[in-house]
Design a protein around this motif. Structure first.
Motif, PDB file in Angstrom:
ATOM      1  N   GLU A 126       5.967  -8.743   0.701  1.00  0.00           N
ATOM      2  CA  GLU A 126       4.566  -8.413   0.438  1.00  0.00           C
ATOM      3  C   GLU A 126       4.216  -8.975  -0.943  1.00  0.00           C
ATOM      4  N   ALA A 127       2.920  -9.197  -1.158  1.00  0.00           N
ATOM      5  CA  ALA A 127       2.485  -9.769  -2.431  1.00  0.00           C
ATOM      6  C   ALA A 127       2.313  -8.669  -3.470  1.00  0.00           C
ATOM      7  N   LEU A 128       2.665  -8.977  -4.716  1.00  0.00           N
ATOM      8  CA  LEU A 128       2.441  -8.054  -5.832  1.00  0.00           C
ATOM      9  C   LEU A 128       1.287  -8.603  -6.660  1.00  0.00           C
ATOM     10  N   PRO A 129       0.187  -7.839  -6.764  1.00  0.00           N
ATOM     11  CA  PRO A 129      -0.965  -8.356  -7.512  1.00  0.00           C
ATOM     12  C   PRO A 129      -0.625  -8.595  -8.986  1.00  0.00           C
ATOM     13  N   ASN A 130      -1.218  -9.632  -9.554  1.00  0.00           N
ATOM     14  CA  ASN A 130      -1.013  -9.984 -10.958  1.00  0.00           C
ATOM     15  C   ASN A 130      -2.353  -9.907 -11.677  1.00  0.00           C
ATOM     16  N   PRO A 131      -2.618  -8.805 -12.394  1.00  0.00           N
ATOM     17  CA  PRO A 131      -3.941  -8.676 -13.024  1.00  0.00           C
ATOM     18  C   PRO A 131      -4.130  -9.595 -14.219  1.00  0.00           C
ATOM     19  N   ASN A 132      -3.047 -10.221 -14.724  1.00  0.00           N
ATOM     20  CA  ASN A 132      -3.174 -11.047 -15.930  1.00  0.00           C
ATOM     21  C   ASN A 132      -2.985 -12.534 -15.686  1.00  0.00           C
ATOM     22  N   GLY A 133      -2.965 -12.975 -14.412  1.00  0.00           N
ATOM     23  CA  GLY A 133      -2.719 -14.387 -14.178  1.00  0.00           C
ATOM     24  C   GLY A 133      -2.998 -14.757 -12.735  1.00  0.00           C
ATOM     25  N   THR A 134      -2.675 -16.018 -12.396  1.00  0.00           N
ATOM     26  CA  THR A 134      -2.986 -16.480 -11.044  1.00  0.00           C
ATOM     27  C   THR A 134      -1.794 -16.388 -10.102  1.00  0.00           C
ATOM     28  N   ALA A 135      -0.587 -16.069 -10.627  1.00  0.00           N
ATOM     29  CA  ALA A 135       0.599 -16.075  -9.770  1.00  0.00           C
ATOM     30  C   ALA A 135       0.923 -14.672  -9.262  1.00  0.00           C
ATOM     31  N   PRO A 136       0.656 -14.370  -7.979  1.00  0.00           N
ATOM     32  CA  PRO A 136       1.095 -13.090  -7.436  1.00  0.00           C
ATOM     33  C   PRO A 136       2.618 -13.065  -7.357  1.00  0.00           C
ATOM     34  N   GLY A 137       3.223 -11.880  -7.424  1.00  0.00           N
ATOM     35  CA  GLY A 137       4.657 -11.768  -7.227  1.00  0.00           C
ATOM     36  C   GLY A 137       4.980 -11.524  -5.765  1.00  0.00           C
ATOM     37  N   TRP A 138       6.274 -11.463  -5.495  1.00  0.00           N
ATOM     38  CA  TRP A 138       6.722 -11.113  -4.147  1.00  0.00           C
ATOM     39  C   TRP A 138       7.658  -9.914  -4.234  1.00  0.00           C
ATOM     40  N   PHE A 139       7.567  -9.027  -3.229  1.00  0.00           N
ATOM     41  CA  PHE A 139       8.561  -7.962  -3.072  1.00  0.00           C
ATOM     42  C   PHE A 139       9.061  -8.070  -1.638  1.00  0.00           C
ATOM     43  N   ALA A 140      10.329  -8.492  -1.479  1.00  0.00           N
ATOM     44  CA  ALA A 140      10.859  -8.706  -0.132  1.00  0.00           C
ATOM     45  C   ALA A 140      11.978  -7.713   0.166  1.00  0.00           C
ATOM     46  N   ARG A 141      12.016  -7.272   1.418  1.00  0.00           N
ATOM     47  CA  ARG A 141      13.093  -6.395   1.895  1.00  0.00           C
ATOM     48  C   ARG A 141      13.816  -7.145   2.999  1.00  0.00           C
ATOM     49  N   SER A 142      15.148  -7.221   2.888  1.00  0.00           N
ATOM     50  CA  SER A 142      15.903  -7.955   3.903  1.00  0.00           C
ATOM     51  C   SER A 142      17.311  -7.396   3.976  1.00  0.00           C
ATOM     52  N   GLY A 143      17.729  -6.952   5.150  1.00  0.00           N
ATOM     53  CA  GLY A 143      19.086  -6.430   5.353  1.00  0.00           C
ATOM     54  C   GLY A 143      19.435  -5.318   4.387  1.00  0.00           C
ATOM     55  N   GLY A 144      18.490  -4.434   4.114  1.00  0.00           N
ATOM     56  CA  GLY A 144      18.758  -3.310   3.214  1.00  0.00           C
ATOM     57  C   GLY A 144      18.764  -3.688   1.743  1.00  0.00           C
TER      58      GLY A 144
END
Lengths: 401, 401
Positions: A126-144
């Motif tokens: 899922e995307a992580l919003p970035n209030p101070n820039g143009t690059a959103p982060g990622w939070f990924a879940r995979s195999g625990g």
């Protein structure tokens, strides 16, 4: 127990052009929350090596945090590498794309085509919003396991870590109760001597840190729950507070300027900086008490602000008397209730010498600063000393009233 | 081509208590000598993990440099880990032991027993003398690869690297010629678009970096000798310079304030900061052209400095017209040749909005800034934009004259 690894991404890190301060920040954050960091790795902007690093880290750790490589250019490869390591294919996310385009539209500029990849996502992220820039982060879940990708600029990264990543992590049931006591005007080894055996215990632990604004003392207690940690910390904290009361200006998130503003209690502050080049102003930014400042080393101008030609001739600009006259001048000529002045020598044999003075409520106080260091350090120490002086003087004034 | 990896050893690094400045130093040293650094790893004081890290690094790289873990205590495990990774057994070296004991004797103290392990060697390693401490380094050769172990304290490490390690390494006959071009007023992705295919080549390489003062573009060429590297870089460098001339304010060690000072050529600069809280002053510190500044958001005071009540009422303080009036005011009321003003909104819906204006030589120029970010970022971007504006305006003025 959660085991973590950090991967910092960027050829500039491998060329030594910048120091990896993000990794140190994340390391402290993880330690404070009972997450065990086993390894930090720095990899350049190279897809196969980055992919391999992610793959290997995932085989060893529960949580892999990547910093950097989320920009729009061709050597920003973190998204590609995570996708490859998880064997997924990135696709443009319409909501993210709309957000990015809106960001550019609000600035009245078209979005460059290369930025489209900042709207990519993979199925497990899922995307992580970035209030101070143009690059959103990622939070990924995979195999625990968890894979987090954050942008490199510290201001963007720190905020996203606190607001977006921490709430998503299954943090261990472990509470750390910490209190940081801020002092000024006493050296770190003197603090350590005063605290004595308190510094030797492991829980609660007492540690000293030399900061820009003086010595900080951190009291930390660890226990299964927050209330237990607080109870465990309490007696030690009281001892530390009592020993340092004379030098203490605040705790935890207090700032020296904020505490001064509070002490001023509606009165206004006028500032003259001669040699500190606006450093004191930057510390006072956003404080309602801060009315007006003059920043200059021009002698003619300083004389119109209250410096007497006799003092300038006999004692020089960097003298206690000059600071005192300019503090009175800051009050009178800038129309403030309290005047604060700082005079700093940044070059030559006496570089690092400085005086600060505060004038108001019918009384004046001064402080001398003398420290070896470069010009920026001299300005910084003088500005902080001026703030600490004003805080102490107004606190005393309040007690007398 | 020599491929290197760096392994920094120490649990304190994984707790974020200290930043790994040694690795950045080594990275720069390697880059300058044409050694390609593929990876940096930080491992704690844990024998199995450290041994595994050395083993893996040796499988990928020709040169593995370890920093830290050479002290005398039980958690200093670098010697043990190298020995285990190379499947060798350490033994006390009589010459090293004598040197160590002599070191303590010269200080009039007996050598603590724990220090004996600092006299260890393995068959494939020779000792590297440490003139600034008690921990000798190791230089090991095994299977055509090199393993170097250096102590953690920078003062010890730097000197041993230069005096002991560099002469022992089979360094490529190689020079790196780099030029960094500083721009302002154009985004990183726009720079990348302008440069196009130039960014894809490996040698000379062209890379972009977003900095506080704008986008930097680094052109780097690698060749056997300095003159050849310079010749190789020249045509690409000329193309980059030509494409970016409109936004360029300097190269390499130039600073924006220094370049502005140079353009002012003896003329003085008066500054008014309304909202940027001294940030512009700090950037101008130590520049002889910087005469005097007023730092305030107080309306009454700003009106005495040239802001008209009509502008304040109809357009507000954060408006192009207000900046223009204050730039004229900075020139007139502060007695300077050139006036520079910046007005910044740091809170509310329009936070990040700012205008800068420069007034002098019979002409005025303004620039608008609008950027998402917190108050400190808003102040910083506005102050930098004001400097860039003043630089551009005085450069234009110089060309017209």
């Amino acid at each position: 127990m959660l085991i973590a690894e950090i991967i910092s991404v960027g050829t500039e890190l491998l060329l030594g052009e910048i120091t990896d301060s993000n990794a140190a920040f994340l390391a402290r954050e993880l330690a404070a929350r009972g997450v065990v960091l086993h390894r930090k790795t720095v990899v350049g902007d190279n897809l196969p090596r980055l992919q391999e690093a992610i793959h290997t880290a995932l085989s060893r750790a529960d949580l892999v945090i990547l910093g950097g490589g989320l920009g729009p250019t061709e050597d920003d490869l973190t998204r590609e590498a995570i996708a490859a390591a998880l064997n997924e294919t990135p696709a443009e996310d319409p909501a993210l794309l709309a957000w990015l385009e809106g960001l550019y539209a609000s600035r009245g500029r078209p979005m460059p085509g290369v930025n489209r990849k900042q709207a990519w996502l993979i199925p497990s992220a899922e995307a992580l919003p970035n209030p101070n820039g143009t690059a959103p982060g990622w939070f990924a879940r995979s195999g625990g396991k968890f894979i987090v990708a954050l942008p490199g600029p510290p201001r963007e990264m720190h905020r996203m870590w606190r607001e977006q990543v921490l709430p998503r992590l299954p943090l261990p049931d472990h509470a750390l109760h910490t209190t940081t006591i801020h002092t000024h005007g006493i050296g770190e080894s003197n603090v350590a001597e005063l605290l004595g055996d308190l510094c030797l215990a492991a829980n609660p632990s007492v540690a000293t840190y030399a900061r820009r604004t003086g010595v900080d003392v951190r009291v930390a207690a660890s226990a299964p729950g927050e209330a237990e940690a607080r109870t465990l910390a309490a007696p030690v904290l009281e001892q530390v507070r009592a020993k340092l009361v004379q030098w203490t200006w605040g705790e935890n998130t207090d700032t020296l300027a904020g505490k001064l503003n509070q002490m001023l209690n509606g009165r206004t502050l006028g500032v003259i900086e001669a040699g500190s080049a606006g450093t004191l102003c930057t510390l006072l930014a956003d404080q309602p008490a801060f009315l007006d400042a003059a920043v200059t080393v021009d002698h003619r101008r300083l004389i119109t602000l209250g410096l007497t030609p006799v003092t300038l001739r006999d004692l020089g600009l960097v003298s206690e008397q000059a600071a005192r006259e300019l503090a009175a001048g800051a009050r009178e000529h800038l129309g403030a209730d309290i005047g604060l002045a700082v005079v700093v020598q940044t070059t030559g044999e006496h570089a690092g010498q400085a005086y600060a003075a505060v004038d108001g409520d019918g009384s004046a106080h001064t402080v001398a600063v003398n420290w070896v260091g470069d010009a920026a350090q001299a300005r910084d120490r003088a500005a902080v000393a001026a703030l600490a002086l004003a805080y102490r003087a107004t606190r005393l004034g309040g007690q007398n009233a």
